[in-house]
Enzyme design. Structure first.
Site, PDB file in Angstrom:
ATOM      1  N   ASP A 187     -65.792 104.904   8.072  1.00 35.86           N
ATOM      2  CA  ASP A 187     -65.173 104.718   6.756  1.00 35.86           C
ATOM      3  C   ASP A 187     -64.413 105.963   6.320  1.00 35.86           C
ATOM      4  OD1 ASP A 187     -66.235 102.231   6.735  1.00 35.86           O
ATOM      5  OD2 ASP A 187     -67.806 102.642   5.244  1.00 35.86           O
ATOM      6  N   SER A 188     -64.957 107.121   6.633  1.00 33.09           N
ATOM      7  CA  SER A 188     -64.331 108.375   6.203  1.00 33.09           C
ATOM      8  C   SER A 188     -62.949 108.550   6.833  1.00 33.09           C
ATOM      9  CB  SER A 188     -65.230 109.561   6.558  1.00 33.09           C
ATOM     10  OG  SER A 188     -65.498 109.575   7.955  1.00 33.09           O
ATOM     11  N   GLU A 189     -62.826 108.179   8.120  1.00 36.12           N
ATOM     12  CA  GLU A 189     -61.525 108.286   8.788  1.00 36.12           C
ATOM     13  C   GLU A 189     -60.527 107.294   8.190  1.00 36.12           C
ATOM     14  OE1 GLU A 189     -59.443 107.891  13.211  1.00 36.12           O
ATOM     15  OE2 GLU A 189     -61.630 107.842  13.026  1.00 36.12           O
ATOM     16  N   ASP A 227     -60.567 106.107   5.131  1.00 35.72           N
ATOM     17  CA  ASP A 227     -60.199 106.595   3.798  1.00 35.72           C
ATOM     18  C   ASP A 227     -59.167 107.715   3.887  1.00 35.72           C
ATOM     19  OD1 ASP A 227     -61.944 104.791   2.696  1.00 35.72           O
ATOM     20  OD2 ASP A 227     -63.574 106.233   2.425  1.00 35.72           O
ATOM     21  N   LYS A 240     -69.016  73.112   4.760  1.00 32.04           N
ATOM     22  CA  LYS A 240     -68.198  72.936   3.554  1.00 32.04           C
ATOM     23  C   LYS A 240     -68.497  74.094   2.603  1.00 32.04           C
ATOM     24  CE  LYS A 240     -66.852  69.546   0.086  1.00 32.04           C
ATOM     25  NZ  LYS A 240     -66.972  70.457  -1.063  1.00 32.04           N
ATOM     26  N   GLU A 274     -60.584  78.242   1.833  1.00 30.84           N
ATOM     27  CA  GLU A 274     -61.469  78.342   0.678  1.00 30.84           C
ATOM     28  C   GLU A 274     -61.716  79.809   0.370  1.00 30.84           C
ATOM     29  OE1 GLU A 274     -63.704  75.452  -1.784  1.00 30.84           O
ATOM     30  OE2 GLU A 274     -62.251  75.241  -0.153  1.00 30.84           O
ATOM     31  N   CYS A 292     -68.082  47.465 -31.181  1.00 34.06           N
ATOM     32  CA  CYS A 292     -67.513  48.761 -30.813  1.00 34.06           C
ATOM     33  C   CYS A 292     -68.014  49.828 -31.782  1.00 34.06           C
ATOM     34  CB  CYS A 292     -65.988  48.690 -30.853  1.00 34.06           C
ATOM     35  SG  CYS A 292     -65.176  50.284 -30.602  1.00 34.06           S
ATOM     36  N   CYS A 298     -64.639  50.826 -33.956  1.00 34.99           N
ATOM     37  CA  CYS A 298     -63.851  49.919 -34.800  1.00 34.99           C
ATOM     38  C   CYS A 298     -64.602  48.648 -35.194  1.00 34.99           C
ATOM     39  CB  CYS A 298     -62.542  49.552 -34.106  1.00 34.99           C
ATOM     40  SG  CYS A 298     -62.755  48.507 -32.640  1.00 34.99           S
ATOM     41  N   CYS A 347     -57.905  49.968 -31.618  1.00 35.12           N
ATOM     42  CA  CYS A 347     -59.136  50.756 -31.720  1.00 35.12           C
ATOM     43  C   CYS A 347     -58.778  52.240 -31.768  1.00 35.12           C
ATOM     44  CB  CYS A 347     -60.040  50.484 -30.525  1.00 35.12           C
ATOM     45  SG  CYS A 347     -61.521  51.517 -30.486  1.00 35.12           S
TER      46      CYS A 347
END
Length: 686
Positions: free
Chosen positions: A31-33, A35, A111, A166, A430, A433, A453
């Site tokens: 990671d250092s290299e 960065d 999925k 996805e 209903c 109404c 209605c």
């Protein structure tokens, strides 16, 4: 080495390191290299902004505040999948496939429970990323998707391609995000899917970059250059996409079910959420032969895992009226946590459902979420039903009771008893109404047939303005209800007469919102006619059916004059839809409404129409091989302009193959089938 060459070298190096880390899971540097090299590139780009490449990894670190998301119209239909919930239902689907295909083979894939998106590449560079939306129109979220580190900004090949996949939030990142939100006093996300969807709609791209979304790509939306789904996934890996390794080749139902059982066991151990298994016919030519229904492909199905369940109590039942007059019961329940969300209401569907399950007030029931989305009542716990009680009630003086002989007075202190009845009361009028409800013989629903209605009119207005119909932003249920109650609108045509002054008479509507609504109403006049047709709310006519109808008739006026026979000729549309459409346009007031909408300036034309009078009208054409003059997208557009339907695979239904250099198995298959072959020059000569 000059600065331009150094920027190119660093960009290529860092992209390769990212590919090894995110796609291959085999990092080759510390990671250092990484960065150190990254910050060197940042410095050079800041000093030389004209040399920043489109695929620079620095595009992933955020720093852009977006104004909003614009609509994006997909050039290809992005269908949703049909679903099944049991082995028996899956067997019926597999049986239907076998009736059309001899010895089909399948690919089973997990999925992913995330947000569907499409990625558009030109000459190998990511140019657009969009949500699926309604399958026709989504939202452009390119800047946010660029912040997902496993999405390649540049492919391994300089090709034009559209891929579907996805976006999801890994469980570890979800837990970290919610812990941070709780420390900040913000409400936690209910589940990783909601978090992923919310993240991709952030206007601050730094937030997107920070949250750590990931992707799996699974389908080529543009015409495929491979012969099988298995080859498509392998090709995606070669291009640099992240592809889920958990998949299985299957030859029959038993082998499919073995993978489903394995996925069920693995479900809780995976670092991401899944909600089922997708089964696809492997051969792309066979996929084309099976085709599509109005809503979904016939060559694929989603098996959904059994839903999580919870016990609760039904407190009461409400009855509501929808836009088609159907009166639907909804249970009010003791709130309970289900599938990571709090649920206090659930649909009871219809009277038959209530009576078949003998659902009563105060029953203990098991509820679940169909497809992990819609709460439903599954089982009544009869063993926990309390026996009916006798209620005693004292009536005071001057009160009355009804008997079969009429009303009579009750003296003070008189006591009578009755047996408690918790059965759900089925309405005969209903609830909006008071019109008599009708139960047609061929339906399970209770229906209010009063065209005046108020509930139906209000719901039709809400549907018309909804996102999948005319998409009038700001005109939601609350605003529409107020407009209707104040008699400012009585039908959808009235919406186009609204003014800012009208809207300012409503509660909680200020000048800014009023201007926004009026602007959105004006903008909706330009919608393609299938949106308007869907917005009219004709029974059985959903978004896909509306598009098919307008593709055939090109104009809403022409459709309104079509016969049942003409409509029934459209593939995938049956007699039920044809009858519903003709019946609607024959009703009193339909012509008047169309006149009012046309006078209001609404577009009646299908904007996706192409010239179907070309020399290839109605022909199915396949592109294969490497084109030297035209880009593949240009060739496709030229063919479509000539009336052709461009397909991705060769079958007996193929009429013509345009073969470029290094054409492979598709050309061989076309020759074996005796299909006409064109060169790229033949196409250019037209």
């Amino acid at each position: 080495m000059n600065i331009e060459s150094k920027i190119k070298e660093l960009t290529d190096q860092l992209n390769q390191f990212a590919y090894e880390y995110y796609t291959l899971d085999e990092p080759s540097v510390e990671d250092s290299e990484y960065d150190h090299l990254y910050h060197e590139l940042v410095k050079l780009e800041q000093e030389n902004p004209q040399l920043v490449r489109a695929d620079s990894p620095t595009h992933r670190t955020g720093g852009v505040i977006l104004d909003g998301f614009v609509k994006f119209r997909h050039p290809y239909n992005l269908y949703s999948l049909g679903d099944v919930f049991s082995r028996e239902e899956l067997a019926l689907w597999e049986e239907r496939v076998r009736k059309e295909i001899v010895n089909p083979e399948y690919i089973c894939e997990l999925k992913i429970d995330g947000l569907s998106l499409s990625l558009y590449y030109e000459n190998g560079l990511l140019v657009t990323a969009a949500t699926r939306g309604d399958g026709t129109t989504g939202e452009n979220i390119t800047e946010n998707v660029k912040r997902i580190k496993d999405v390649p900004l540049k492919l391994k090949e300089a090709i034009d391609i559209v891929v579907r996949g996805e976006a999801y939030l890994p469980r570890q990142n979800f837990a970290k995000l919610n812990a941070e939100r709780e420390l900040e006093g913000a409400a936690p996300f209910a589940n990783p899917r909601n978090a992923a969807a919310g993240t991709l709609r952030q206007l601050d791209t730094k937030i997107v970059a920070k949250r750590g979304l990931a992707t799996f790509l699974y389908q080529e939306a543009s015409p495929a250059t491979n012969d099988t789904q298995e080859e498509v996934l392998e090709y995606f890996e070669e291009l640099g996409f992240q592809v889920n390794p958990e998949r299985k080749f299957a030859r029959n139902l038993d082998e499919i079910w073995e993978f489903i059982e394995e996925a069920t066991r693995l479900r809780d151990e995976l670092p991401y959420d899944i909600d089922g298994v997708v089964i696809k016919v492997n051969n792309l030519a066979e996929q084309e032969e099976l085709g599509f229904t109005v809503k979904a492909p016939r060559w694929a199905i989603a098996y959904k895992f059994p839903a999580e369940q919870a016990e609760t109590e039904i407190l009461s039942v409400d009855w509501t009226v929808g836009r088609t007059g159907v009166v639907t019961p909804t249970a009010n329940m003791t709130a309970v946590l289900l599938a990571q969300t709090t649920v206090a209401r659930a649909t009871l569907h219809n009277v038959d459902y209530i009576q078949e399950k003998d659902i009563r007030n105060h029953d203990k029931v098991m509820i679940y979420k169909a497809g992990d989305i819609i709460p439903k009542v599954g089982k009544v716990l009869l063993e926990k039903r309390k026996p009916a009680r006798h209620l005693r009630k004292t009536h005071r003086a001057n009160k009355y009771v009804w008997t079969r002989f009429g009303r009579r007075s009750v003296e003070k202190g008189l006591v009578f008893s009755k047996r408690e009845d918790n059965r759900v009361k089925i309405p005969t009028q209903c609830p909006e109404c008071d019109s008599d409800l009708i139960h047609f013989e061929d339906e399970v629903a209770l229906r209010c047939v009063n065209p005046l209605c108020p509930a139906q009119i209000r719901e039709k207005l809400i549907h018309f303005a909804s996102r999948d119909a005319m998409n009038i932003v700001g005109l939601g249920p609350s605003v529409i209800s107020q407009l209707f109650d104040k008699k400012l609108v009585t039908d959808v045509a009235d919406l186009y007469q609204l003014t800012v002054e009208d809207l300012l008479t409503l509660d909680k509507v200020k000048e800014t919102l009023a201007q926004k609504i009026v602007s959105a109403i004006a903008q909706s006049r330009e919608n393609s006619a299938e949106k308007l047709l869907f917005g009219l709310g004709i029974r059985h006519v959903g978004g896909k059916a509306a598009k098919l109808l307008l593709e055939r008739f090109a104009n809403l006026r022409a459709l309104s004059q079509a016969s049942e026979e003409e409509i029934s000729e459209i593939p995938s549309l049956g007699g039920v839809i044809a009858t519903a459409v003709v019946s609607y346009f024959e009703t009193a007031g339909a012509k008047t409404l169309l006149d009012e909408l046309e006078n209001a300036g609404l577009n009646f034309a299908y904007l996706g129409a192409v010239n179907v009078e070309g020399i290839l009208s109605g022909k199915t054409v396949v592109l294969t091989g490497k084109l030297t003059t035209l880009k593949r997208t240009e060739a496709k557009e030229k063919l479509e302009a000539l009336g052709a339907n461009v397909s991705g695979s060769v079958s007996k239904k193929t009429d013509l193959v345009v073969a470029g250099e290094e054409a492979g198995s598709k050309l061989t298959k076309a020759q074996d089938l005796g299909i006409e072959i064109w060169s790229e020059q033949d196409l250019l000569d037209l």
